[in-house]
Scaffold this motif. Structure first.
Motif, short mmCIF file in Angstrom:
data_model
loop_
_atom_site.label_atom_id
_atom_site.label_comp_id
_atom_site.label_asym_id
_atom_site.label_seq_id
_atom_site.Cartn_x
_atom_site.Cartn_y
_atom_site.Cartn_z
N SER A 184 0.97 -1.17 0.02
CA SER A 184 -0.06 -0.03 0.14
C SER A 184 0.80 1.19 -0.02
O SER A 184 0.71 2.20 -0.67
CB SER A 184 -0.93 -0.06 1.06
OG SER A 184 -1.88 -1.10 1.29
N SER A 185 2.02 1.15 0.84
CA SER A 185 2.82 2.25 1.02
C SER A 185 3.42 2.62 -0.56
O SER A 185 3.67 3.64 -0.67
CB SER A 185 3.95 2.09 1.88
OG SER A 185 4.63 1.31 1.66
N LEU A 186 3.78 1.67 -1.19
CA LEU A 186 4.34 1.75 -2.63
C LEU A 186 3.45 2.39 -3.52
O LEU A 186 3.70 3.08 -4.23
CB LEU A 186 4.99 0.31 -2.77
CG LEU A 186 6.09 0.01 -2.26
CD1 LEU A 186 6.46 -1.57 -2.41
CD2 LEU A 186 7.35 0.76 -2.70
N HIS A 187 2.14 2.20 -3.31
CA HIS A 187 0.96 2.34 -4.30
C HIS A 187 0.86 3.92 -4.04
O HIS A 187 0.69 4.60 -4.96
CB HIS A 187 -0.25 1.90 -3.87
CG HIS A 187 -0.41 0.40 -4.76
ND1 HIS A 187 -0.52 0.34 -6.14
CD2 HIS A 187 -0.74 -0.81 -4.36
CE1 HIS A 187 -0.63 -0.72 -6.50
NE2 HIS A 187 -0.89 -1.69 -5.46
N VAL A 188 0.79 4.45 -2.80
CA VAL A 188 0.88 5.86 -2.39
C VAL A 188 2.23 6.43 -3.08
O VAL A 188 1.95 7.85 -3.79
CB VAL A 188 0.83 6.01 -0.92
CG1 VAL A 188 0.93 7.65 -0.71
CG2 VAL A 188 -0.21 5.67 -0.36
#
Length: 229
Positions: free
Chosen positions: A165-169
């Protein structure tokens, strides 16, 4: 007799302690008088209090200028990659060194952005030259990580654990940084290779987000068009 000895010991101890303290104070006093106290530069300069700040070339511009909009977006991206790296380290993911290298290269991207051609001298450009080979490196990483993933046949929703999720952000912020750099390249103010790098980086971050979800054994959520309520 016992009380007398104790009393004498107390007097001796107090005298010894007094001598030590006196000697220490004397030494400290001598050191402080012979060695000037260390001074540290302050983190604040107050030069931007009016809403103006400087580029690397020394040119003063408003803080909402396109140059600083782009600088801020890339800085935000680098910070998010630091968070993504920490989530990756928590789970022993193998791509964390790549994220740290990217953070370093983003500093080079920002050096280019902060050196607009319109006010740069040759010495500025030499110091902030961007290596076009960085783009090819990202492409190699994308190809390598993609071999570990199933083919992408549907839109997927951001998620798949904290690391993913942090990589998507980070990917979405990378796209914003790319949009901020577009007008600077269009106005021929900075090296267009920086734009290519951000474009390719968003592709890598999408790939890494999928890879992180797989490593954490999280199922990718495929987009399905919601039915009418």
């Amino acid at each position: 007799m016992s009380r007398l000895l104790t009393s004498k010991c107390d007097v001796i101890a107090r005298g010894y302690l007094k001598t030590i303290v006196s000697s220490y104070c004397s030494i400290s006093s001598k050191n402080s008088s012979s060695t000037p106290p260390k001074t540290f530069p302050k983190i604040y300069t107050k030069t931007g209090d009016s809403g103006m700040t400087s580029t690397f070339t020394g040119e003063r511009r408003a803080k909402d200028d396109n140059i600083f909009q782009a600088l801020g977006a890339v800085d935000e991206l680098a910070s998010l990659l630091g968070l993504s790296r920490e989530f990756g380290l928590d789970n022993s993911h193998p791509y964390t060194d790549h994220l740290q290298r990217i953070q370093c290269i983003l500093q080079d991207v920002n050096a280019c952005i902060a050196t607009p051609f319109s006010s740069a001298r040759e010495a500025h450009l030499v110091k902030t030259e961007f290596d076009s080979r960085h783009v090819g490196e990202l492409e190699e990483w994308i190809d390598s990580y993609s071999t570990h993933l199933p083919p992408l046949e549907n839109f997927i929703l951001p998620g798949g654990g904290k690391a993913s999720s942090s990589l998507h952000v980070a990917r979405t912020v990378c796209r914003r940084a790319e949009r901020a750099v577009v007008p600077l390249v269009r106005e021929q103010e900075i090296n267009p290779e920086t734009l290519k790098y951000l474009n390719r980086l968003s592709d890598l971050l999408f790939t890494l987000a999928r890879f992180a979800a797989k490593l954490d054994k999280r199922q990718e959520t495929v987009y399905l068009r919601p039915g009418k309520k």
